[in-house]
Design an enzyme around this catalytic site. Structure first.
Site, PDB file in Angstrom:
ATOM      1  N   CYS A  56     -24.158   8.942  32.953  1.00 20.97           N
ATOM      2  CA  CYS A  56     -24.277  10.348  34.043  1.00 20.97           C
ATOM      3  C   CYS A  56     -25.538  10.427  34.455  1.00 20.97           C
ATOM      4  O   CYS A  56     -25.891  10.526  35.572  1.00 20.97           O
ATOM      5  CB  CYS A  56     -23.667  11.562  33.043  1.00 20.97           C
ATOM      6  N   HIS A  85     -24.620  16.311  29.377  1.00 26.28           N
ATOM      7  CA  HIS A  85     -23.993  15.694  30.782  1.00 26.28           C
ATOM      8  C   HIS A  85     -24.502  16.313  32.063  1.00 26.28           C
ATOM      9  O   HIS A  85     -24.768  17.360  31.907  1.00 26.28           O
ATOM     10  CB  HIS A  85     -22.440  15.714  30.464  1.00 26.28           C
ATOM     11  N   HIS A 122     -19.604  12.690  39.362  1.00 25.23           N
ATOM     12  CA  HIS A 122     -20.292  12.231  37.961  1.00 25.23           C
ATOM     13  C   HIS A 122     -19.595  11.232  37.214  1.00 25.23           C
ATOM     14  O   HIS A 122     -18.641  10.560  37.602  1.00 25.23           O
ATOM     15  CB  HIS A 122     -20.447  13.539  36.829  1.00 25.23           C
TER      16      HIS A 122
END
Length: 230
Positions: free
Chosen positions: A149, A194, A206
């Protein structure tokens, strides 16, 4: 010449000029690379890469360097050789990697990713992450074929000329927070552990650990937003 014969002659000329058998093309022909997409030039490509960005590079290599490549979106040995030949011909570092300087020579645009207005640089971030959709999630990866990520957001910001972006998701969320009501495309979206990139219309791109690939989905939960291009 009789009037009737003149009418026939004019009609025949018009037929040939505007689409009849043996019609003559009118107006300038399109440039050789007019059909080549340049919307993926933020992507970093090398042997093993695949997708629409590779197709763009292959199309431009055929146009600019008569590479004779099959435009199939697969960066294999033939594309690698074509890239190296093009880099050699243009006086670039011969590494087989299609990065900012090679894209610049292929497209005729500036190789400085930091040039342009703020909105243009934000758009570069959005274009970059969208060009990576479908690529595999691998923890610790920073591209060009796999990402985690924060590796994806790091490379996206670098594609727009942003320097000094931290590597981890928590560090990236440690700066430049903006409210959700003021979020803009190109902002980093952060959840605990994240990150992704906001691309507008309530969507985020993402590198998903659960889906094991880069995806574009609706923003969920209550993330925070962080702006590196201001």
């Amino acid at each position: 010449m009789s009037l009737s014969r003149k009418v026939v002659s004019v009609a025949a000329s018009a037929f040939l000029l505007f689409g009849g058998a043996g019609a003559v093309a009118v107006g300038p022909a399109p440039s050789a690379d007019a059909a080549c997409s340049t919307s993926h030039t933020g992507a970093l490509l090398k042997r093993g890469s695949a997708g629409s960005a590779v197709k763009s590079a292959q199309c431009l290599l055929n146009s600019k360097n008569k590479a004779g490549l099959k435009v199939d979106g697969k960066f294999g040995p033939a594309t690698d050789r074509a890239v190296r030949n093009f880099q050699r011909a243009k006086g670039l570092a011969v590494d087989g990697v299609v990065g900012p300087k090679t894209w610049a020579k292929l497209t005729g645009k500036s190789s400085n990713p930091g040039k342009g207005s703020i909105s243009q640089r934000r758009q570069k971030v959005v274009d970059f992450v969208r060009a990576q959709k479908g690529k595999r999630y691998v923890w610790g990866a920073e591209g060009p074929s796999t990402f985690d990520c924060s590796g994806l957001t790091l490379r996206a910001m670098q594609a727009a000329g942003v320097k000094g972006v931290p590597r981890t998701s928590g560090q990236q969320a440690g700066k430049y927070r903006v409210s959700a009501s003021k979020r803009q495309p190109g902002d980093i979206v952060h959840w605990p552990g994240h990150v992704g990139v906001y691309v507008g219309n309530g969507k985020v791109v993402h590198a998903s650990g659960s889906k094991k690939r880069v995806v574009e989905v609706s923003v969920w939960g209550s993330p925070t937003y962080h702006r590196y291009i201001r």
